[in-house]
Design a protein around this motif. Sequence first.
Motif, PDB file in Angstrom:
ATOM      1  N   PHE A  22       0.831  -1.206   0.000  1.00  0.00           N
ATOM      2  CA  PHE A  22       0.000   0.000   0.000  1.00  0.00           C
ATOM      3  C   PHE A  22       0.861   1.249   0.000  1.00  0.00           C
ATOM      4  O   PHE A  22       0.659   2.161  -0.803  1.00  0.00           O
ATOM      5  N   THR A  23       1.853   1.293   0.886  1.00  0.00           N
ATOM      6  CA  THR A  23       2.689   2.493   0.990  1.00  0.00           C
ATOM      7  C   THR A  23       3.584   2.667  -0.233  1.00  0.00           C
ATOM      8  O   THR A  23       3.812   3.786  -0.670  1.00  0.00           O
ATOM      9  N   GLN A  24       4.072   1.566  -0.805  1.00  0.00           N
ATOM     10  CA  GLN A  24       4.900   1.676  -2.005  1.00  0.00           C
ATOM     11  C   GLN A  24       4.094   2.228  -3.174  1.00  0.00           C
ATOM     12  O   GLN A  24       4.555   3.099  -3.905  1.00  0.00           O
ATOM     13  N   LEU A  25       2.885   1.706  -3.356  1.00  0.00           N
ATOM     14  CA  LEU A  25       2.061   2.182  -4.462  1.00  0.00           C
ATOM     15  C   LEU A  25       1.649   3.634  -4.233  1.00  0.00           C
ATOM     16  O   LEU A  25       1.635   4.436  -5.172  1.00  0.00           O
ATOM     17  N   ALA A  26       1.344   3.994  -2.992  1.00  0.00           N
ATOM     18  CA  ALA A  26       1.016   5.387  -2.687  1.00  0.00           C
ATOM     19  C   ALA A  26       2.214   6.293  -2.987  1.00  0.00           C
ATOM     20  O   ALA A  26       2.052   7.382  -3.549  1.00  0.00           O
ATOM     21  N   ALA A  27       3.410   5.846  -2.635  1.00  0.00           N
ATOM     22  CA  ALA A  27       4.610   6.637  -2.912  1.00  0.00           C
ATOM     23  C   ALA A  27       4.846   6.766  -4.410  1.00  0.00           C
ATOM     24  O   ALA A  27       5.232   7.833  -4.903  1.00  0.00           O
ATOM     25  N   ARG A  28       4.602   5.695  -5.147  1.00  0.00           N
ATOM     26  CA  ARG A  28       4.800   5.740  -6.601  1.00  0.00           C
ATOM     27  C   ARG A  28       3.809   6.685  -7.268  1.00  0.00           C
ATOM     28  O   ARG A  28       4.184   7.444  -8.168  1.00  0.00           O
ATOM     29  N   THR A  29       2.553   6.628  -6.880  1.00  0.00           N
ATOM     30  CA  THR A  29       1.573   7.521  -7.497  1.00  0.00           C
ATOM     31  C   THR A  29       1.843   8.973  -7.105  1.00  0.00           C
ATOM     32  O   THR A  29       1.665   9.875  -7.922  1.00  0.00           O
ATOM     33  N   HIS A 109      -4.068   8.158  -7.325  1.00  0.00           N
ATOM     34  CA  HIS A 109      -3.581   8.207  -5.944  1.00  0.00           C
ATOM     35  C   HIS A 109      -4.754   8.330  -4.965  1.00  0.00           C
ATOM     36  O   HIS A 109      -4.822   7.602  -3.968  1.00  0.00           O
ATOM     37  N   ASP A 110      -5.677   9.231  -5.265  1.00  0.00           N
ATOM     38  CA  ASP A 110      -6.834   9.438  -4.381  1.00  0.00           C
ATOM     39  C   ASP A 110      -7.727   8.203  -4.317  1.00  0.00           C
ATOM     40  O   ASP A 110      -8.194   7.813  -3.242  1.00  0.00           O
ATOM     41  N   ALA A 111      -7.969   7.565  -5.477  1.00  0.00           N
ATOM     42  CA  ALA A 111      -8.808   6.366  -5.506  1.00  0.00           C
ATOM     43  C   ALA A 111      -8.146   5.223  -4.746  1.00  0.00           C
ATOM     44  O   ALA A 111      -8.812   4.505  -3.986  1.00  0.00           O
ATOM     45  N   HIS A 112      -6.836   5.062  -4.925  1.00  0.00           N
ATOM     46  CA  HIS A 112      -6.109   4.011  -4.208  1.00  0.00           C
ATOM     47  C   HIS A 112      -6.177   4.258  -2.705  1.00  0.00           C
ATOM     48  O   HIS A 112      -6.429   3.336  -1.924  1.00  0.00           O
ATOM     49  N   ASP A 113      -5.969   5.495  -2.304  1.00  0.00           N
ATOM     50  CA  ASP A 113      -6.006   5.834  -0.885  1.00  0.00           C
ATOM     51  C   ASP A 113      -7.403   5.581  -0.301  1.00  0.00           C
ATOM     52  O   ASP A 113      -7.538   5.004   0.776  1.00  0.00           O
TER      53      ASP A 113
END
Length: 139
Positions: A22-29, A109-113
């Motif tokens: 979760f945090t890696q994908l959030a950081a990437r986006t 990013h917002d949708a993932h979060d």
Amino acid sequence: MSDLVPRPVNLPSAQGGGAPSFTQLAARTAALTASALALKEGLWALQRRMERDADQADQLADLCTAAEVEPKFTALITEAGAALRAVAEASGDLARTADQVQHDAQELHDAHDQEYRGVYEAVNASGVRQARPGFYRTR
């Protein structure tokens, strides 16, 4: 020479090549959004500079005409101004595309979060080691 300099990729790397957390994908986006914003701002700056340089080339061509400079040299200056305007137009088009990429990356990013933040916080708040992803998958 252009002021735009290639930058090294500074996206976080995935652990072991597997699916990002979760945090890696959030950081990437977030990094993609920031990179698109920086690109867009650089392109708008390039467009302004090219338009300013094209205006100056037009002024120089007018001065050369008034000074009765050799017409072939005045034509070269006029061609350079036209080329600068073409670069300005193309950089504006590319900046609009970078703006769309920034917008889309922010939406991702917002949708993932929104989708996974609750799950991430629940897992981290439990204090119990969780099973590996896919363990609870039903067939």
